[in-house]
Design a protein around this motif. Structure first.
Motif, PDB file in Angstrom:
ATOM      1  N   ALA A 203      82.766   7.177   1.716  1.00  0.00           N
ATOM      2  CA  ALA A 203      82.826   7.434   3.011  1.00  0.00           C
ATOM      3  C   ALA A 203      83.489   6.241   3.808  1.00  0.00           C
ATOM      4  O   ALA A 203      83.016   5.459   4.619  1.00  0.00           O
ATOM      5  N   ARG A 204      84.816   6.131   3.715  1.00  0.00           N
ATOM      6  CA  ARG A 204      85.408   4.762   3.686  1.00  0.00           C
ATOM      7  C   ARG A 204      85.576   4.450   5.393  1.00  0.00           C
ATOM      8  O   ARG A 204      85.253   3.419   5.836  1.00  0.00           O
ATOM      9  N   ARG A 205      86.044   5.595   5.961  1.00  0.00           N
ATOM     10  CA  ARG A 205      86.197   5.541   7.421  1.00  0.00           C
ATOM     11  C   ARG A 205      84.807   4.945   8.130  1.00  0.00           C
ATOM     12  O   ARG A 205      84.861   4.666   9.196  1.00  0.00           O
ATOM     13  N   LEU A 206      83.787   5.873   7.697  1.00  0.00           N
ATOM     14  CA  LEU A 206      82.524   5.716   8.215  1.00  0.00           C
ATOM     15  C   LEU A 206      81.878   4.107   7.925  1.00  0.00           C
ATOM     16  O   LEU A 206      81.290   3.447   8.815  1.00  0.00           O
ATOM     17  N   GLU A 207      82.323   3.870   6.715  1.00  0.00           N
ATOM     18  CA  GLU A 207      81.879   2.489   6.271  1.00  0.00           C
ATOM     19  C   GLU A 207      82.647   1.553   7.144  1.00  0.00           C
ATOM     20  O   GLU A 207      82.009   0.403   7.625  1.00  0.00           O
ATOM     21  N   LEU A 208      83.914   1.543   7.388  1.00  0.00           N
ATOM     22  CA  LEU A 208      84.614   0.683   8.191  1.00  0.00           C
ATOM     23  C   LEU A 208      84.003   0.957   9.738  1.00  0.00           C
ATOM     24  O   LEU A 208      83.893  -0.462  10.160  1.00  0.00           O
ATOM     25  N   PHE A 209      83.906   2.055  10.158  1.00  0.00           N
ATOM     26  CA  PHE A 209      83.291   2.083  11.740  1.00  0.00           C
ATOM     27  C   PHE A 209      81.954   1.642  11.791  1.00  0.00           C
ATOM     28  O   PHE A 209      81.645   0.832  12.649  1.00  0.00           O
ATOM     29  N   TYR A 210      81.126   1.612  10.685  1.00  0.00           N
ATOM     30  CA  TYR A 210      79.666   1.124  10.847  1.00  0.00           C
ATOM     31  C   TYR A 210      79.785  -0.516  10.887  1.00  0.00           C
ATOM     32  O   TYR A 210      79.153  -1.211  11.446  1.00  0.00           O
ATOM     33  N   GLY A 211      80.714  -0.795   9.467  1.00  0.00           N
ATOM     34  CA  GLY A 211      80.568  -2.438   9.577  1.00  0.00           C
ATOM     35  C   GLY A 211      81.172  -3.092  10.679  1.00  0.00           C
ATOM     36  O   GLY A 211      80.505  -4.025  11.525  1.00  0.00           O
ATOM     37  N   LEU A 212      82.390  -2.653  11.238  1.00  0.00           N
ATOM     38  CA  LEU A 212      82.805  -3.178  12.337  1.00  0.00           C
ATOM     39  C   LEU A 212      82.032  -3.125  13.712  1.00  0.00           C
ATOM     40  O   LEU A 212      81.982  -4.133  14.301  1.00  0.00           O
ATOM     41  N   THR A 213      81.488  -2.098  13.924  1.00  0.00           N
ATOM     42  CA  THR A 213      80.624  -1.727  14.979  1.00  0.00           C
ATOM     43  C   THR A 213      79.326  -2.647  14.957  1.00  0.00           C
ATOM     44  O   THR A 213      79.072  -3.194  16.061  1.00  0.00           O
ATOM     45  N   SER A 214      78.896  -2.870  13.824  1.00  0.00           N
ATOM     46  CA  SER A 214      77.663  -3.674  13.707  1.00  0.00           C
ATOM     47  C   SER A 214      77.946  -5.227  13.912  1.00  0.00           C
ATOM     48  O   SER A 214      77.561  -5.970  14.874  1.00  0.00           O
ATOM     49  N   TYR A 215      79.117  -5.747  13.216  1.00  0.00           N
ATOM     50  CA  TYR A 215      79.489  -7.121  13.420  1.00  0.00           C
ATOM     51  C   TYR A 215      80.087  -7.369  14.668  1.00  0.00           C
ATOM     52  O   TYR A 215      79.525  -8.190  15.493  1.00  0.00           O
ATOM     53  N   LEU A 216      81.258  -6.693  15.160  1.00  0.00           N
ATOM     54  CA  LEU A 216      81.753  -7.249  16.287  1.00  0.00           C
ATOM     55  C   LEU A 216      80.852  -6.567  17.738  1.00  0.00           C
ATOM     56  O   LEU A 216      80.773  -7.171  18.479  1.00  0.00           O
ATOM     57  N   GLY A 217      80.162  -5.390  17.569  1.00  0.00           N
ATOM     58  CA  GLY A 217      79.379  -4.967  18.522  1.00  0.00           C
ATOM     59  C   GLY A 217      78.051  -6.220  18.560  1.00  0.00           C
ATOM     60  O   GLY A 217      77.717  -6.324  19.760  1.00  0.00           O
ATOM     61  N   GLY A 218      77.431  -6.526  17.444  1.00  0.00           N
ATOM     62  CA  GLY A 218      76.678  -7.368  17.635  1.00  0.00           C
ATOM     63  C   GLY A 218      76.948  -8.782  18.209  1.00  0.00           C
ATOM     64  O   GLY A 218      76.191  -9.411  19.402  1.00  0.00           O
ATOM     65  N   LEU A 219      78.144  -9.218  18.024  1.00  0.00           N
ATOM     66  CA  LEU A 219      78.781 -10.471  18.463  1.00  0.00           C
ATOM     67  C   LEU A 219      78.750 -10.325  20.130  1.00  0.00           C
ATOM     68  O   LEU A 219      78.520 -11.117  20.857  1.00  0.00           O
ATOM     69  N   LEU A 220      79.357  -8.956  20.495  1.00  0.00           N
ATOM     70  CA  LEU A 220      79.607  -8.840  21.832  1.00  0.00           C
ATOM     71  C   LEU A 220      78.456  -8.821  22.769  1.00  0.00           C
ATOM     72  O   LEU A 220      78.287  -9.470  23.756  1.00  0.00           O
ATOM     73  N   LEU A 221      77.424  -8.170  22.034  1.00  0.00           N
ATOM     74  CA  LEU A 221      75.949  -7.892  22.725  1.00  0.00           C
ATOM     75  C   LEU A 221      75.340  -9.098  22.757  1.00  0.00           C
ATOM     76  O   LEU A 221      74.514  -9.283  23.899  1.00  0.00           O
TER      77      LEU A 221
ATOM     78  N   SER B   2      69.157  -6.653   6.164  1.00  0.00           N
ATOM     79  CA  SER B   2      69.011  -6.106   4.876  1.00  0.00           C
ATOM     80  C   SER B   2      69.328  -4.629   4.605  1.00  0.00           C
ATOM     81  O   SER B   2      69.925  -4.088   3.774  1.00  0.00           O
ATOM     82  N   THR B   3      68.637  -3.881   5.909  1.00  0.00           N
ATOM     83  CA  THR B   3      68.887  -2.406   5.801  1.00  0.00           C
ATOM     84  C   THR B   3      70.315  -2.043   5.992  1.00  0.00           C
ATOM     85  O   THR B   3      70.833  -1.270   5.507  1.00  0.00           O
ATOM     86  N   PHE B   4      70.846  -2.686   6.937  1.00  0.00           N
ATOM     87  CA  PHE B   4      72.220  -2.667   7.178  1.00  0.00           C
ATOM     88  C   PHE B   4      73.118  -2.873   6.223  1.00  0.00           C
ATOM     89  O   PHE B   4      74.271  -1.916   5.716  1.00  0.00           O
ATOM     90  N   ASN B   5      73.059  -3.817   5.377  1.00  0.00           N
ATOM     91  CA  ASN B   5      73.604  -3.906   4.180  1.00  0.00           C
ATOM     92  C   ASN B   5      73.566  -2.730   3.001  1.00  0.00           C
ATOM     93  O   ASN B   5      74.435  -2.516   2.477  1.00  0.00           O
ATOM     94  N   VAL B   6      72.207  -2.459   2.965  1.00  0.00           N
ATOM     95  CA  VAL B   6      72.179  -1.366   1.974  1.00  0.00           C
ATOM     96  C   VAL B   6      72.694  -0.101   2.131  1.00  0.00           C
ATOM     97  O   VAL B   6      73.399   0.693   1.371  1.00  0.00           O
ATOM     98  N   GLU B   7      72.641   0.299   3.708  1.00  0.00           N
ATOM     99  CA  GLU B   7      73.309   1.376   4.114  1.00  0.00           C
ATOM    100  C   GLU B   7      74.882   1.184   4.077  1.00  0.00           C
ATOM    101  O   GLU B   7      75.665   2.255   3.699  1.00  0.00           O
ATOM    102  N   LEU B   8      75.480   0.148   4.542  1.00  0.00           N
ATOM    103  CA  LEU B   8      76.700  -0.076   4.349  1.00  0.00           C
ATOM    104  C   LEU B   8      77.296   0.032   2.670  1.00  0.00           C
ATOM    105  O   LEU B   8      78.228   0.753   2.549  1.00  0.00           O
ATOM    106  N   LEU B   9      76.505  -0.453   1.858  1.00  0.00           N
ATOM    107  CA  LEU B   9      76.621  -0.139   0.429  1.00  0.00           C
ATOM    108  C   LEU B   9      76.704   1.190  -0.242  1.00  0.00           C
ATOM    109  O   LEU B   9      77.472   1.649  -0.775  1.00  0.00           O
ATOM    110  N   ALA B  10      75.667   1.971   0.613  1.00  0.00           N
ATOM    111  CA  ALA B  10      75.598   3.154   0.364  1.00  0.00           C
ATOM    112  C   ALA B  10      76.772   4.307   0.709  1.00  0.00           C
ATOM    113  O   ALA B  10      77.287   5.221   0.047  1.00  0.00           O
TER     114      ALA B  10
END
Length: 113
Positions: free
Chosen positions: A84-102, A70-78
């Motif tokens: 901050a489109r590049r940071l939004e994309l980086f944060y979203g991709l790193t969280s989802y893909l990094g989570g799956l990888l880890l 939930s905090t991840f989604n609130v921060e992504l929406l903020a």
């Protein structure tokens, strides 16, 4: 009751890490590190084939309270609303893909024990 205790302890751990890292980072580094480390730990726990009650306390309880979707989604929406489109994309991709990888790395790491 034990799952609730585990969740409370995990939430306290998340809180302590968050207040510590928010002092040094202006973007959601704390949530990213918490969720990625939690993904690895959950993969590891699952792969260890723990007794069901132990997994419930640690996996569902502690790491359920420790990680925060939930905090991840609130921060992504903020980030989205702040343009901050590049940071939004980086944060979203790193969280989802990094989570799956880890979670996968955690699972495979459990096979070394």
């Amino acid at each position: 009751m034990m799952i609730g205790l585990g969740a409370a302890l995990g939430s306290i751990g998340r809180y302590l890490i968050t207040i510590r890292l928010k002092k040094v980072s202006g973007w959601p580094l704390a949530t990213l590190l918490i969720n990625l480390s939690g993904a690895f730990a959950l993969g590891l726990l699952f792969g260890l084939n723990l007794l069901p009650d132990v997994y419930k306390i640690l996996g569902i309880g502690f790491f359920g309270g420790y990680t925060t979707f939930s905090t991840f989604n609130v921060e992504l929406l903020a980030l989205h609303h702040s343009q901050a489109r590049r940071l939004e994309l980086f944060y979203g991709l790193t969280s989802y893909l990094g989570g799956l990888l880890l979670v996968t790395l955690g699972f495979w790491s459990s096979k070394m024990f």
